[in-house]
Design a protein around this motif. Structure first.
Motif, mmCIF file in Angstrom:
data_model
loop_
_atom_site.group_PDB
_atom_site.id
_atom_site.type_symbol
_atom_site.label_atom_id
_atom_site.label_comp_id
_atom_site.label_asym_id
_atom_site.label_seq_id
_atom_site.Cartn_x
_atom_site.Cartn_y
_atom_site.Cartn_z
ATOM 1 N N GLU A 77 66.965 8.180 25.670
ATOM 2 C CA GLU A 77 67.023 9.497 25.022
ATOM 3 C C GLU A 77 65.829 9.696 24.098
ATOM 4 O O GLU A 77 65.223 10.778 24.070
ATOM 5 C CB GLU A 77 68.332 9.622 24.244
ATOM 6 N N LEU A 78 65.468 8.669 23.351
ATOM 7 C CA LEU A 78 64.304 8.771 22.478
ATOM 8 C C LEU A 78 63.017 8.965 23.286
ATOM 9 O O LEU A 78 62.126 9.719 22.878
ATOM 10 C CB LEU A 78 64.191 7.523 21.608
ATOM 11 N N LEU A 79 62.923 8.305 24.413
ATOM 12 C CA LEU A 79 61.747 8.496 25.270
ATOM 13 C C LEU A 79 61.653 9.935 25.761
ATOM 14 O O LEU A 79 60.559 10.505 25.837
ATOM 15 C CB LEU A 79 61.791 7.531 26.451
ATOM 16 N N ARG A 80 62.792 10.511 26.098
ATOM 17 C CA ARG A 80 62.783 11.908 26.546
ATOM 18 C C ARG A 80 62.362 12.845 25.412
ATOM 19 O O ARG A 80 61.636 13.817 25.639
ATOM 20 C CB ARG A 80 64.157 12.304 27.071
ATOM 21 N N LEU A 81 62.805 12.554 24.206
ATOM 22 C CA LEU A 81 62.551 13.458 23.081
ATOM 23 C C LEU A 81 61.186 13.237 22.431
ATOM 24 O O LEU A 81 60.561 14.189 21.951
ATOM 25 C CB LEU A 81 63.642 13.286 22.027
ATOM 26 N N PHE A 82 60.724 11.974 22.398
ATOM 27 C CA PHE A 82 59.545 11.654 21.589
ATOM 28 C C PHE A 82 58.481 10.865 22.348
ATOM 29 O O PHE A 82 57.458 10.507 21.765
ATOM 30 C CB PHE A 82 59.968 10.828 20.362
ATOM 31 N N GLY A 83 58.681 10.596 23.623
ATOM 32 C CA GLY A 83 57.768 9.737 24.365
ATOM 33 C C GLY A 83 56.354 10.257 24.479
ATOM 34 O O GLY A 83 55.419 9.467 24.675
ATOM 35 N N ASP A 84 56.165 11.576 24.351
ATOM 36 C CA ASP A 84 54.806 12.130 24.452
ATOM 37 C C ASP A 84 54.225 12.491 23.086
ATOM 38 O O ASP A 84 53.214 13.187 23.005
ATOM 39 C CB ASP A 84 54.804 13.352 25.365
ATOM 40 N N TRP A 85 54.847 12.012 22.007
ATOM 41 C CA TRP A 85 54.297 12.253 20.678
ATOM 42 C C TRP A 85 53.179 11.241 20.401
ATOM 43 O O TRP A 85 52.950 10.307 21.160
ATOM 44 C CB TRP A 85 55.390 12.172 19.624
ATOM 45 N N HIS A 86 52.486 11.432 19.286
ATOM 46 C CA HIS A 86 51.273 10.672 18.973
ATOM 47 C C HIS A 86 51.548 9.179 18.756
ATOM 48 O O HIS A 86 52.674 8.754 18.506
ATOM 49 C CB HIS A 86 50.596 11.259 17.731
ATOM 50 N N ASP A 87 50.473 8.385 18.824
ATOM 51 C CA ASP A 87 50.565 6.972 18.481
ATOM 52 C C ASP A 87 50.941 6.836 16.994
ATOM 53 O O ASP A 87 50.535 7.665 16.182
ATOM 54 C CB ASP A 87 49.217 6.278 18.724
ATOM 55 N N PRO A 88 51.707 5.822 16.623
ATOM 56 C CA PRO A 88 52.165 4.667 17.403
ATOM 57 C C PRO A 88 53.556 4.846 18.005
ATOM 58 O O PRO A 88 54.196 3.853 18.361
ATOM 59 C CB PRO A 88 52.191 3.570 16.343
ATOM 60 N N ILE A 89 54.027 6.085 18.115
ATOM 61 C CA ILE A 89 55.409 6.306 18.558
ATOM 62 C C ILE A 89 55.651 5.711 19.950
ATOM 63 O O ILE A 89 56.655 5.013 20.160
ATOM 64 C CB ILE A 89 55.763 7.811 18.487
ATOM 65 N N PRO A 90 54.774 5.944 20.948
ATOM 66 C CA PRO A 90 55.024 5.320 22.255
ATOM 67 C C PRO A 90 55.088 3.800 22.195
ATOM 68 O O PRO A 90 55.886 3.171 22.916
ATOM 69 C CB PRO A 90 53.834 5.801 23.098
ATOM 70 N N ALA A 91 54.264 3.182 21.340
ATOM 71 C CA ALA A 91 54.277 1.723 21.231
ATOM 72 C C ALA A 91 55.583 1.226 20.618
ATOM 73 O O ALA A 91 56.119 0.189 21.030
ATOM 74 C CB ALA A 91 53.084 1.252 20.390
ATOM 75 N N VAL A 92 56.092 1.948 19.635
ATOM 76 C CA VAL A 92 57.367 1.577 19.028
ATOM 77 C C VAL A 92 58.483 1.673 20.063
ATOM 78 O O VAL A 92 59.328 0.772 20.184
ATOM 79 C CB VAL A 92 57.669 2.463 17.814
ATOM 80 N N LEU A 93 58.483 2.744 20.824
ATOM 81 C CA LEU A 93 59.514 2.915 21.848
ATOM 82 C C LEU A 93 59.402 1.848 22.935
ATOM 83 O O LEU A 93 60.421 1.360 23.444
ATOM 84 C CB LEU A 93 59.409 4.310 22.451
ATOM 85 N N ALA A 94 58.170 1.469 23.275
ATOM 86 C CA ALA A 94 57.995 0.439 24.296
ATOM 87 C C ALA A 94 58.521 -0.909 23.814
ATOM 88 O O ALA A 94 59.037 -1.708 24.611
ATOM 89 C CB ALA A 94 56.513 0.328 24.667
ATOM 90 N N ALA A 95 58.404 -1.167 22.508
ATOM 91 C CA ALA A 95 58.846 -2.452 21.966
ATOM 92 C C ALA A 95 60.352 -2.524 21.749
ATOM 93 O O ALA A 95 60.915 -3.626 21.671
ATOM 94 C CB ALA A 95 58.122 -2.731 20.647
ATOM 95 N N ALA A 96 60.998 -1.378 21.651
ATOM 96 C CA ALA A 96 62.434 -1.354 21.362
ATOM 97 C C ALA A 96 63.252 -1.609 22.617
ATOM 98 O O ALA A 96 62.900 -1.167 23.722
ATOM 99 C CB ALA A 96 62.823 -0.005 20.767
ATOM 100 N N ARG A 97 64.341 -2.333 22.453
ATOM 101 C CA ARG A 97 65.327 -2.497 23.517
ATOM 102 C C ARG A 97 66.455 -1.498 23.297
ATOM 103 O O ARG A 97 66.674 -1.049 22.166
ATOM 104 C CB ARG A 97 65.891 -3.920 23.497
ATOM 105 N N PRO A 98 67.181 -1.136 24.329
ATOM 106 C CA PRO A 98 68.284 -0.187 24.122
ATOM 107 C C PRO A 98 69.264 -0.634 23.039
ATOM 108 O O PRO A 98 69.741 0.179 22.252
ATOM 109 C CB PRO A 98 68.955 -0.134 25.502
ATOM 110 N N GLU A 99 69.503 -1.938 22.957
ATOM 111 C CA GLU A 99 70.470 -2.424 21.961
ATOM 112 C C GLU A 99 69.920 -2.402 20.543
ATOM 113 O O GLU A 99 70.670 -2.598 19.576
ATOM 114 C CB GLU A 99 70.943 -3.835 22.315
ATOM 115 N N ASP A 100 68.606 -2.171 20.380
ATOM 116 C CA ASP A 100 68.018 -2.083 19.043
ATOM 117 C C ASP A 100 68.252 -0.726 18.393
ATOM 118 O O ASP A 100 68.061 -0.582 17.178
ATOM 119 C CB ASP A 100 66.491 -2.303 19.103
ATOM 120 N N VAL A 101 68.626 0.262 19.184
ATOM 121 C CA VAL A 101 68.669 1.642 18.704
ATOM 122 C C VAL A 101 70.064 1.984 18.182
ATOM 123 O O VAL A 101 71.065 1.865 18.896
ATOM 124 C CB VAL A 101 68.272 2.622 19.826
#
Length: 389
Positions: free
Chosen positions: A237-261
């Protein structure tokens, strides 16, 4: 009321533990009753402004907590494409308010506060309810299963869905949905450096902040109906909402696991309580004045409550008089800020961004001035309490 005696704190969160520590410091025999099986807090991190740090000074741990501040230079407010709308100066804020803004894991603060209590003071897996608020002639009584405890003071620190609040003020409407939900992660993001920032979009916000222990705390919010959940998982869901926002947001999302959210709808108390006390019972934190997180003051106000309550423990009407006006004003301001930073209308967003940029160009002092009455708070009796250390 007695100046000391037995005090029971219902709720082992930050506000409850701070109140227990302050009361214990004042000579009370304190028991904390926590419903959960451990003190592990719900939530990833907490931001402590200078006002809360001043309250922690009263407990003797302010300097230790300040040492956890992560100095990473200046930050600011951005648009989803990366443009800086405003730049903030951590140095200017520290100079204006007499100290830094400290961001740390909630678990760290909980551990520090719990360590201020004597062994055995905290009882977990202890679901408590208020049986009798008491009065000047009789103690309050708290039920735990088939057992009942009497106390000269009971503190309701049992959160936004407080059963203690419901027992004291059954006609109060309670909390309502604020119109948006939040997500939080506390993770390691190797190889990524960035300036601390918050980003405002249309009906959505994102924040990314480094911690001193090397981890990254990120949070997000979006306007959405209450009770919603992602059809797959919250990382998706976060990828859908924020995946195309500026750095470092994509990197944070890439590092997160579903269970971290973590995902939680935001509720707040719109109608102020008539008082923060009744009989021998006092309310604090979210049980008394739950507010949106848009000013970052929910936990800060709970810590303020704790030390003020300990100071006025022999006169709970004075506690209400000291806390209800301040917390009501801050809660209302948090609601107003939420309307601004969660705005979804394109025209309103354009006006908002233009005004923020204009204020930023006028200098950081102008932006900081609006927080003088919040971050600049100090316990009026701090010097008196300091002599007890």
């Amino acid at each position: 009321m007695a100046r000391s005696g037995r005090a029971i704190v219902i709720g082992g969160g930050i506000g409850g533990l701070a109140a227990a520590a302050a009361l214990h410091r004042g000579g009370w025999d304190v028991t904390v009753l926590e419903r959960a099986r451990s003190l592990e807090p719900v939530g990833a991190a907490i931001s402590l402004a200078p006002n809360a740090l001043s309250a922690l000074d009263v407990l003797g741990v302010g300097a230790e907590i300040r040492d956890l501040a992560a100095w990473q230079g200046d930050g600011g407010l951005r648009a989803p494409g990366g443009r800086w709308l405003s730049r903030t100066s951590a140095e200017a804020a520290a100079a204006r308010f007499g100290g830094p803004l400290v961001l740390l894991p909630r678990a760290t603060l909980v551990d520090r506060l719990a360590a201020l209590l004597p062994p055995g003071a905290v009882r977990t897996a202890a679901a408590a309810s208020l049986a009798d608020p008491g009065d000047h002639r009789r103690p309050a009584r708290v039920s735990i299963g088939d057992d009942e405890l009497a106390a000269e003071l009971v503190v309701g620190a049992d959160g936004i869905d407080s059963r203690v609040r419901g027992a004291l003020f059954p006609a109060h409407p309670g909390p309502v949905y604020a119109g948006f939900t939040t997500w939080r992660v506390l993770i390691e993001v190797p190889g990524v450096t960035f300036a601390s920032h918050e980003t405002w979009g249309r009906g959505r916000i994102w924040g990314t902040h480094p911690l001193k222990d090397g981890r990254v705390y990120a949070y997000a919010a979006a306007v959405t109906p209450a009770g919603g959940r992602a059809p797959d998982d919250e990382k998706a869901e976060l990828l859908r909402l924020f995946g195309d926002w500026h750095d470092p947001i994509p990197a944070v999302l890439a590092a997160a696991r579903p269970e971290d959210v973590l995902r939680h709808d935001v509720h707040h108390i719109v109608t102020p309580l008539p008082a923060f006390h009744s009989g021998r019972v006092a309310l604090l934190g979210d049980a008394a004045h739950a507010m949106p997180p848009t000013l970052g003051q929910g936990g800060n106000q709970a810590v303020e409550d704790a030390v003020v309550l300990a100071h006025h423990c022999d006169d709970l009407a004075a506690y209400t008089a000291a806390r209800l006006p301040r917390t009501t004003a801050i809660a209302r301001r948090a609601v107003r800020v939420a309307r601004v930073n969660m705005a979804g209308n394109p025209a309103a967003v354009a006006v908002r961004n233009t005004l923020v940029a204009a204020l930023s160009k006028a200098g950081p002092a102008l932006l900081l001035r609006g927080f003088d009455d919040i971050a600049g708070w100090r316990p009026p009796y701090a010097a008196e309490e300091a002599t007890k250390r």
